[in-house]
Design a protein around this motif. Structure first.
Motif, PDB file in Angstrom:
ATOM      1  N   ILE A 153       0.835  -1.205   0.000  1.00 58.51           N
ATOM      2  CA  ILE A 153       0.000   0.000   0.000  1.00 58.51           C
ATOM      3  C   ILE A 153       0.867   1.251   0.000  1.00 58.51           C
ATOM      4  O   ILE A 153       0.618   2.212  -0.750  1.00 58.51           O
ATOM      5  CB  ILE A 153      -0.957  -0.011   1.210  1.00 58.51           C
ATOM      6  CG1 ILE A 153      -2.020  -1.094   1.007  1.00 58.51           C
ATOM      7  CG2 ILE A 153      -1.624   1.346   1.378  1.00 58.51           C
ATOM      8  CD1 ILE A 153      -2.899  -1.323   2.209  1.00 58.51           C
ATOM      9  N   TYR A 154       1.894   1.259   0.835  1.00 56.04           N
ATOM     10  CA  TYR A 154       2.817   2.400   0.832  1.00 56.04           C
ATOM     11  C   TYR A 154       3.500   2.517  -0.528  1.00 56.04           C
ATOM     12  O   TYR A 154       3.686   3.610  -1.056  1.00 56.04           O
ATOM     13  CB  TYR A 154       3.854   2.227   1.944  1.00 56.04           C
ATOM     14  CG  TYR A 154       3.845   3.353   2.946  1.00 56.04           C
ATOM     15  CD1 TYR A 154       2.667   3.737   3.558  1.00 56.04           C
ATOM     16  CD2 TYR A 154       5.013   4.039   3.273  1.00 56.04           C
ATOM     17  CE1 TYR A 154       2.648   4.758   4.475  1.00 56.04           C
ATOM     18  CE2 TYR A 154       5.005   5.064   4.189  1.00 56.04           C
ATOM     19  CZ  TYR A 154       3.813   5.431   4.791  1.00 56.04           C
ATOM     20  OH  TYR A 154       3.789   6.459   5.691  1.00 56.04           O
ATOM     21  N   GLY A 155       3.865   1.361  -1.088  1.00 54.30           N
ATOM     22  CA  GLY A 155       4.487   1.375  -2.403  1.00 54.30           C
ATOM     23  C   GLY A 155       3.552   1.916  -3.472  1.00 54.30           C
ATOM     24  O   GLY A 155       3.981   2.637  -4.383  1.00 54.30           O
ATOM     25  N   MET A 156       2.266   1.583  -3.378  1.00 58.00           N
ATOM     26  CA  MET A 156       1.287   2.104  -4.332  1.00 58.00           C
ATOM     27  C   MET A 156       1.249   3.630  -4.308  1.00 58.00           C
ATOM     28  O   MET A 156       1.245   4.287  -5.362  1.00 58.00           O
ATOM     29  CB  MET A 156      -0.108   1.560  -4.005  1.00 58.00           C
ATOM     30  CG  MET A 156      -0.336   0.109  -4.343  1.00 58.00           C
ATOM     31  SD  MET A 156      -2.011  -0.372  -3.856  1.00 58.00           S
ATOM     32  CE  MET A 156      -1.972  -2.127  -4.193  1.00 58.00           C
ATOM     33  N   LEU A 157       1.213   4.193  -3.096  1.00 61.01           N
ATOM     34  CA  LEU A 157       1.130   5.647  -2.968  1.00 61.01           C
ATOM     35  C   LEU A 157       2.380   6.318  -3.524  1.00 61.01           C
ATOM     36  O   LEU A 157       2.300   7.322  -4.241  1.00 61.01           O
ATOM     37  CB  LEU A 157       0.911   6.034  -1.506  1.00 61.01           C
ATOM     38  CG  LEU A 157      -0.400   5.539  -0.884  1.00 61.01           C
ATOM     39  CD1 LEU A 157      -0.461   5.890   0.600  1.00 61.01           C
ATOM     40  CD2 LEU A 157      -1.596   6.137  -1.611  1.00 61.01           C
ATOM     41  N   LEU A 158       3.542   5.772  -3.191  1.00 56.63           N
ATOM     42  CA  LEU A 158       4.789   6.344  -3.702  1.00 56.63           C
ATOM     43  C   LEU A 158       4.909   6.152  -5.209  1.00 56.63           C
ATOM     44  O   LEU A 158       5.301   7.075  -5.932  1.00 56.63           O
ATOM     45  CB  LEU A 158       5.987   5.716  -2.990  1.00 56.63           C
ATOM     46  CG  LEU A 158       6.250   6.180  -1.556  1.00 56.63           C
ATOM     47  CD1 LEU A 158       7.324   5.334  -0.913  1.00 56.63           C
ATOM     48  CD2 LEU A 158       6.660   7.647  -1.530  1.00 56.63           C
ATOM     49  N   TYR A 159       4.559   4.961  -5.668  1.00 60.01           N
ATOM     50  CA  TYR A 159       4.672   4.670  -7.097  1.00 60.01           C
ATOM     51  C   TYR A 159       3.727   5.555  -7.905  1.00 60.01           C
ATOM     52  O   TYR A 159       4.063   5.989  -9.013  1.00 60.01           O
ATOM     53  CB  TYR A 159       4.368   3.199  -7.338  1.00 60.01           C
ATOM     54  CG  TYR A 159       4.618   2.726  -8.748  1.00 60.01           C
ATOM     55  CD1 TYR A 159       5.911   2.587  -9.229  1.00 60.01           C
ATOM     56  CD2 TYR A 159       3.555   2.413  -9.602  1.00 60.01           C
ATOM     57  CE1 TYR A 159       6.157   2.144 -10.535  1.00 60.01           C
ATOM     58  CE2 TYR A 159       3.790   1.972 -10.903  1.00 60.01           C
ATOM     59  CZ  TYR A 159       5.088   1.852 -11.351  1.00 60.01           C
ATOM     60  OH  TYR A 159       5.320   1.425 -12.634  1.00 60.01           O
TER      61      TYR A 159
ATOM     62  N   ALA B 276     -10.817   0.988   1.030  1.00 59.39           N
ATOM     63  CA  ALA B 276     -10.471   2.059   1.969  1.00 59.39           C
ATOM     64  C   ALA B 276      -9.282   2.877   1.502  1.00 59.39           C
ATOM     65  O   ALA B 276      -8.636   3.541   2.310  1.00 59.39           O
ATOM     66  CB  ALA B 276     -10.181   1.456   3.352  1.00 59.39           C
ATOM     67  N   GLY B 277      -8.979   2.847   0.206  1.00 56.51           N
ATOM     68  CA  GLY B 277      -7.820   3.577  -0.298  1.00 56.51           C
ATOM     69  C   GLY B 277      -7.905   5.074  -0.060  1.00 56.51           C
ATOM     70  O   GLY B 277      -6.931   5.712   0.351  1.00 56.51           O
TER      71      GLY B 277
ATOM     72  N   GLU C  55      -3.667   0.212 -12.691  1.00 58.07           N
ATOM     73  CA  GLU C  55      -2.291   0.172 -13.172  1.00 58.07           C
ATOM     74  C   GLU C  55      -1.301   0.124 -12.023  1.00 58.07           C
ATOM     75  O   GLU C  55      -0.267  -0.535 -12.101  1.00 58.07           O
ATOM     76  CB  GLU C  55      -2.025   1.409 -14.031  1.00 58.07           C
ATOM     77  CG  GLU C  55      -0.632   1.489 -14.609  1.00 58.07           C
ATOM     78  CD  GLU C  55      -0.402   2.769 -15.391  1.00 58.07           C
ATOM     79  OE1 GLU C  55       0.501   2.792 -16.228  1.00 58.07           O
ATOM     80  OE2 GLU C  55      -1.138   3.748 -15.144  1.00 58.07           O
ATOM     81  N   THR C  56      -1.630   0.827 -10.931  1.00 60.63           N
ATOM     82  CA  THR C  56      -0.758   0.838  -9.753  1.00 60.63           C
ATOM     83  C   THR C  56      -1.000  -0.370  -8.865  1.00 60.63           C
ATOM     84  O   THR C  56      -0.067  -1.006  -8.394  1.00 60.63           O
ATOM     85  CB  THR C  56      -0.976   2.127  -8.949  1.00 60.63           C
ATOM     86  OG1 THR C  56      -0.716   3.250  -9.794  1.00 60.63           O
ATOM     87  CG2 THR C  56      -0.053   2.175  -7.756  1.00 60.63           C
TER      88      THR C  56
ATOM     89  N   PHE D 246       4.656  -5.841  -6.066  1.00 62.80           N
ATOM     90  CA  PHE D 246       4.481  -7.040  -5.255  1.00 62.80           C
ATOM     91  C   PHE D 246       5.796  -7.784  -5.093  1.00 62.80           C
ATOM     92  O   PHE D 246       6.148  -8.214  -3.992  1.00 62.80           O
ATOM     93  CB  PHE D 246       3.435  -7.949  -5.890  1.00 62.80           C
ATOM     94  CG  PHE D 246       3.336  -9.296  -5.221  1.00 62.80           C
ATOM     95  CD1 PHE D 246       2.844  -9.400  -3.930  1.00 62.80           C
ATOM     96  CD2 PHE D 246       3.747 -10.449  -5.868  1.00 62.80           C
ATOM     97  CE1 PHE D 246       2.768 -10.639  -3.297  1.00 62.80           C
ATOM     98  CE2 PHE D 246       3.665 -11.678  -5.258  1.00 62.80           C
ATOM     99  CZ  PHE D 246       3.179 -11.775  -3.962  1.00 62.80           C
ATOM    100  N   LEU D 247       6.540  -7.943  -6.179  1.00 66.84           N
ATOM    101  CA  LEU D 247       7.807  -8.669  -6.104  1.00 66.84           C
ATOM    102  C   LEU D 247       8.802  -7.955  -5.200  1.00 66.84           C
ATOM    103  O   LEU D 247       9.517  -8.589  -4.418  1.00 66.84           O
ATOM    104  CB  LEU D 247       8.397  -8.836  -7.509  1.00 66.84           C
ATOM    105  CG  LEU D 247       7.604  -9.737  -8.458  1.00 66.84           C
ATOM    106  CD1 LEU D 247       8.240  -9.738  -9.841  1.00 66.84           C
ATOM    107  CD2 LEU D 247       7.511 -11.161  -7.910  1.00 66.84           C
TER     108      LEU D 247
END
Length: 451
Positions: free
Chosen positions: A34-40, A380-381, A408-409, A416-417
């Motif tokens: 989730i943190y990666g999604m926001l940063l990405y 809940a994003g 896409e994100t 994930f990897l």
């Protein structure tokens, strides 16, 4: 397959340990993703900002007279005279109105309640610069822009809501704050975390941005716009030099004691993670070039530090808990390990057995964590977005309709990897430490331990 069956069999013998282990890994993976999604979403190459690595922003102009300073965004006159089609180091540019309206309302003509929309004022080059995909129609044209016509491009979601489909929306009128605009095209909406490119409705800024009213030459270059450049490979330093040269030429032509600077130049990461207040040197002995300050990596590091600390805490605490669980399990397995060592099993083989079982459990936790991250981002994003420092300038004014986490994100395999790889390393380390300590004990101590 034999290893998986053996691990499942062992896991059923200690269901409490297995559930806690899988839950700890799942929590870590979910939070990391989730943190990666926001940063990405804000830093990675995502629709429509696929060219972030080559994008540079200019957003502030500064005029000094002695120790007095005035700063403002960039004016249309300055863009047309010095920037558009005049820079050798760029492959394109676009100008955007640097502020938005106060929660403009879209009228539905009785077909449901009126609703807020994120309205941005742009120019025709905006859609090509940011790689927008149009589902129907075309972006408003340069002729529309030059004529200051009331035309609009709207998102596919708004088109579906008001007209039933993207095709039906083209050529119709949309009413925003009770002003009608003719719809030219319907585009695919991006993430609201893309603070520079996101919008639900795009209008030409030409009918809002005119002469600023200043009489003196320098202040006539001020205005309400910010500019994004697409820099040619390896030409960022050349662009900065070109902009400095423009400032030097303007100051050489000016007959007053004023000086003109463009300090607010930043690449995409600096632009997103820092504010637009640029370090400025007021030492009168310094040259113009020395005063031309660029916000650098120190500001980025300062802004991203809370993310790294939070991520480290979330990764390390579960790892410590897992290490404690594995330590307790190794104590219970001590006699079994002692018997295996008596029959010739060496420490390396026993260590491989323990780590392999934990690897299977870690992969299981990773799969559950991935599923949890997807569910949380969908359900809940928008709520979670309120607790992230990057979100203060992105989605808070867009209401519940805006999309923050896009498919896409959310389904980026690299995220994930990467998250799973971090968790694998931490969990294998947390498993290796207690296993190594247990296997170093004498065989007689292991055999005499409680079963």
């Amino acid at each position: 397959m034999k290893l998986i069956k053996k691990t499942i069999k062992e896991a059923l013998k200690t269901p409490g340990f297995s559930l806690l282990y899988i839950a700890g890994v799942a929590f870590t993976v979910a939070f990391t993703i989730i943190y990666g999604m926001l940063l990405y979403s804000q830093l990675g190459p995502v629709y429509p900002e696929y060219d972030r690595s080559s994008t540079v922003y200019a957003h502030t102009m500064v005029i000094t007279e002695g120790y007095n300073r005035s700063s403002q965004a960039i004016g249309r006159k300055f863009i047309e005279e010095f920037l558009r089609d005049k820079l050798k180091s760029t492959d394109g540019m676009t100008a955007i109105l640097s502020y938005n309206g106060d929660f403009p309302m879209v009228q539905t003509d009785g077909h449901g309640p009126d609703f807020h929309a994120e309205v941005r004022h742009v120019e025709p080059s905006f859609f090509k610069f940011y790689n927008y995909e149009f589902k129907a129609g075309k972006p408003f044209s340069q002729e529309d822009f030059d004529s200051s016509l009331h035309v609009a491009d709207i998102s596919e979601r708004i088109a579906d809501r008001l007209f039933g489909s993207a095709e039906e929306a083209v050529g119709k009128d949309i009413s925003i704050d009770h002003v009608n605009y003719r719809i030219r095209g319907v585009f695919r909406e991006g993430s609201a975390l893309n603070v520079d490119s996101y919008g639900e409705v795009f209008l030409p800024y030409s009918f809002r941005v005119g002469p600023n009213g200043y009489q003196d030459a320098l202040r006539s270059y001020l205005g309400p716009l910010r500019v994004a450049f697409k820099v040619k490979p390896g030409k960022e330093a050349a662009l900065r030099e070109e902009l400095q040269d423009i400032c030097r030429r303007i100051n050489a032509m000016d007959t007053t004691e004023s000086n003109f600077y463009l300090p607010g130049i930043s690449n995409h990461m600096e632009h997103v993670l820092t504010d637009t207040n640029v370090e400025f040197d007021w030492d009168r002995e310094r040259t113009d070039d020395e005063r031309f300050k660029i916000k650098g990596a120190s500001s980025v590091a300062h802004m991203i530090k809370p993310f790294l600390i939070a991520l480290l805490v979330v990764l390390v605490i579960p790892a410590l808990n897992i290490s404690g669980l594995i330590g307790a399990r190794m104590d219970r397995m001590a006699s079994e390990l002692g018997v295996r060592r008596c029959f010739g099993a060496n420490r390396r083989r026993l260590m491989g057995m323990v780590l392999s079982e934990n690897l299977v459990l870690t992969l299981a936790g990773g799969i559950f964590g991935l599923i949890a991250a997807w569910l949380i981002s969908v359900l809940a994003g928008n709520f979670l977005l309120q607790f992230t420092p990057l979100a203060y300038d992105s989605g808070m004014s867009f209401g519940s309709n805006a999309s923050f986490i896009t498919g896409e994100t959310a389904f980026a395999p690299l995220l994930f990897l990467f998250s799973l790889a971090i968790c694998l390393v931490l969990n294998l380390i947390s498993a290796w430490i207690p296993a190594h300590r247990a296997l170093r004990s004498q065989i007689t101590e292991s055999l005499n331990s409680k079963r």
